[in-house]
Design an enzyme around this catalytic site. Sequence first.
Site, PDB file in Angstrom:
ATOM      1  N   SER A 122     102.614  32.291  27.667  1.00 16.65           N
ATOM      2  CA  SER A 122     102.459  32.841  26.330  1.00 16.65           C
ATOM      3  C   SER A 122     102.517  34.355  26.420  1.00 16.65           C
ATOM      4  CB  SER A 122     101.105  32.428  25.742  1.00 16.65           C
ATOM      5  OG  SER A 122     100.864  33.175  24.568  1.00 16.65           O
TER       6      SER A 122
ATOM      7  N   TYR B  93      92.120  32.603  27.276  1.00 10.91           N
ATOM      8  CA  TYR B  93      93.544  32.248  27.244  1.00 10.91           C
ATOM      9  C   TYR B  93      94.389  33.307  27.939  1.00 10.91           C
ATOM     10  CZ  TYR B  93      97.838  30.309  25.105  1.00 10.91           C
ATOM     11  OH  TYR B  93      99.070  29.741  24.865  1.00 10.91           O
TER      12      TYR B  93
HETATM   13  N1  LIG Z   1     101.965  26.784  19.767  1.00  6.22           N
HETATM   14  C1  LIG Z   1     102.092  28.054  20.064  1.00  6.22           C
HETATM   15  O1  LIG Z   1     102.203  28.910  19.167  1.00  6.22           O
HETATM   16  C2  LIG Z   1     102.142  28.496  21.499  1.00  6.22           C
HETATM   17  C3  LIG Z   1     102.371  29.859  21.748  1.00  6.22           C
HETATM   18  C4  LIG Z   1     102.446  30.286  23.062  1.00  6.22           C
HETATM   19  C5  LIG Z   1     102.308  29.375  24.097  1.00  6.22           C
HETATM   20  N2  LIG Z   1     102.066  28.057  23.826  1.00  6.22           N
HETATM   21  C6  LIG Z   1     101.925  27.155  24.981  1.00  6.22           C
HETATM   22  O2  LIG Z   1     102.773  26.042  24.812  1.00  6.22           O
HETATM   23  C7  LIG Z   1     102.210  24.882  25.456  1.00  6.22           C
HETATM   24  C8  LIG Z   1     102.141  23.721  24.481  1.00  6.22           C
HETATM   25  O3  LIG Z   1     101.392  24.161  23.355  1.00  6.22           O
HETATM   26  P1  LIG Z   1     101.254  23.325  21.997  1.00  6.22           P
HETATM   27  O4  LIG Z   1     101.376  24.309  20.907  1.00  6.22           O
HETATM   28  O5  LIG Z   1     102.118  22.127  22.029  1.00  6.22           O
HETATM   29  O6  LIG Z   1      99.713  22.913  22.116  1.00  6.22           O
HETATM   30  P2  LIG Z   1      98.915  21.620  21.583  1.00  6.22           P
HETATM   31  O7  LIG Z   1      99.566  21.110  20.364  1.00  6.22           O
HETATM   32  O8  LIG Z   1      97.497  22.054  21.532  1.00  6.22           O
HETATM   33  O9  LIG Z   1      99.121  20.575  22.785  1.00  6.22           O
HETATM   34  C9  LIG Z   1      98.553  20.833  24.027  1.00  6.22           C
HETATM   35  C10 LIG Z   1      98.980  19.741  24.981  1.00  6.22           C
HETATM   36  O10 LIG Z   1      98.387  20.014  26.275  1.00  6.22           O
HETATM   37  C11 LIG Z   1      97.703  18.842  26.693  1.00  6.22           C
HETATM   38  N3  LIG Z   1      96.595  19.126  27.602  1.00  6.22           N
HETATM   39  C12 LIG Z   1      95.535  19.941  27.409  1.00  6.22           C
HETATM   40  N4  LIG Z   1      94.696  19.871  28.461  1.00  6.22           N
HETATM   41  C13 LIG Z   1      95.247  18.992  29.341  1.00  6.22           C
HETATM   42  C14 LIG Z   1      94.866  18.486  30.600  1.00  6.22           C
HETATM   43  N5  LIG Z   1      93.725  18.870  31.199  1.00  6.22           N
HETATM   44  N6  LIG Z   1      95.676  17.599  31.233  1.00  6.22           N
HETATM   45  C15 LIG Z   1      96.825  17.204  30.654  1.00  6.22           C
HETATM   46  N7  LIG Z   1      97.232  17.623  29.449  1.00  6.22           N
HETATM   47  C16 LIG Z   1      96.451  18.511  28.794  1.00  6.22           C
HETATM   48  C17 LIG Z   1      97.215  18.213  25.403  1.00  6.22           C
HETATM   49  O11 LIG Z   1      96.818  16.881  25.640  1.00  6.22           O
HETATM   50  P3  LIG Z   1      95.687  16.129  24.704  1.00  6.22           P
HETATM   51  O12 LIG Z   1      96.408  15.655  23.485  1.00  6.22           O
HETATM   52  O13 LIG Z   1      95.184  15.045  25.578  1.00  6.22           O
HETATM   53  O14 LIG Z   1      94.644  17.160  24.384  1.00  6.22           O
HETATM   54  C18 LIG Z   1      98.467  18.360  24.552  1.00  6.22           C
HETATM   55  O15 LIG Z   1      99.414  17.385  24.906  1.00  6.22           O
HETATM   56  C19 LIG Z   1     100.828  25.323  25.974  1.00  6.22           C
HETATM   57  O16 LIG Z   1     100.922  25.653  27.336  1.00  6.22           O
HETATM   58  C20 LIG Z   1     100.542  26.569  25.150  1.00  6.22           C
HETATM   59  O17 LIG Z   1      99.648  27.449  25.806  1.00  6.22           O
HETATM   60  C21 LIG Z   1     101.991  27.599  22.561  1.00  6.22           C
END
Ligand SMILES: NC(=O)c1ccc[n+]([C@@H]2O[C@H](COP(=O)([O-])OP(=O)(O)OC[C@H]3O[C@@H](n4cnc5c(N)ncnc54)[C@H](OP(=O)(O)O)[C@@H]3O)[C@@H](O)[C@H]2O)c1
Length: 230
Positions: A136, A152
């Site tokens: 990120s 984070y």
């Molecule tokens: N959305 C944004 O704006 C944004 C911006 C920058 C970076 N990111 C990065 O993009 C990636 C995906 O984000 P997202 O927006 O899709 O987030 P999200 O909707 O919150 O989904 C997070 C995912 O990570 C999984 N997870 C969390 N802890 C885990 C663990 N201990 N073991 C296995 N899986 C785990 C969750 O599983 P559960 O369903 O079991 O909780 C879920 O599938 C992340 O790395 C995030 O930091 C996102």
Amino acid sequence: MMKYLITGANRGLGLEFTRQLIARGDQVIAACRNPDKADELTQLADSSEHLEAVHALDITDPDSVAALAKSLENDNVDVLINNAGRLSRGGSPNDFDFDEIQGDFAINAIGTLRVIEAAMPALRRGKGKKIVNISSKMGSIGDNSGGGSYAYRMSKAALNIATRSLAIDLRPEGFIAFVVHPGWVQTDMGGPNGLITPETSISNLIERIDKADMNDSGQFIEWNGNRIPW
Ligand SMILES: NC(=O)c1ccc[n+]([C@@H]2O[C@H](COP(=O)([O-])OP(=O)(O)OC[C@H]3O[C@@H](n4cnc5c(N)ncnc54)[C@H](OP(=O)(O)O)[C@@H]3O)[C@@H](O)[C@H]2O)c1
């Protein structure tokens, strides 16, 4: 056709990666914490032969990661997408929340390395030799003008520097390892005010991953192709 291993594949960006990759005919091995509750992923698995398997994986749990390694014993992986992540704020200088800070570190930084270690033999057997770590912009030191978000930011900065080392250490074997910023995306994590949809973020990221070569290894790349300062 390439074979991808994707963590956190049950919702958000991980699910969208899975959808788009199988739609274009690639193979996906999906991993998520609770396959029993991953209804959308299970439906995809039922309807597409391109979704090879759905593995239970908590990336913070050494036994769970060891089980993934075992399941990959006779398999190969071309591209590893370390997508699973968590966002916690971690309190403020007068009142840090060390549980949150440790928790984000355990997932975003250490958990990602656990998965890489487990997948290395399968990646070495694969033909893609790409490791993509979803980081990120909030992990960028150069871009931090807002402060806060200790948990984070620290965990993603740690992932960034680890990825740089991976790129250097694995270069002699032909591996390309890099971090990407998916944009501010409308997911559970990004919230409804996110600037782009998961569809836009992931179609762009897939293009970045497809095109990535040695010049991209060890780099911090935004969804639209821009480079991000460390
Ligand atoms: N959305 C944004 O704006 C944004 C911006 C920058 C970076 N990111 C990065 O993009 C990636 C995906 O984000 P997202 O927006 O899709 O987030 P999200 O909707 O919150 O989904 C997070 C995912 O990570 C999984 N997870 C969390 N802890 C885990 C663990 N201990 N073991 C296995 N899986 C785990 C969750 O599983 P559960 O369903 O079991 O909780 C879920 O599938 C992340 O790395 C995030 O930091 C996102």
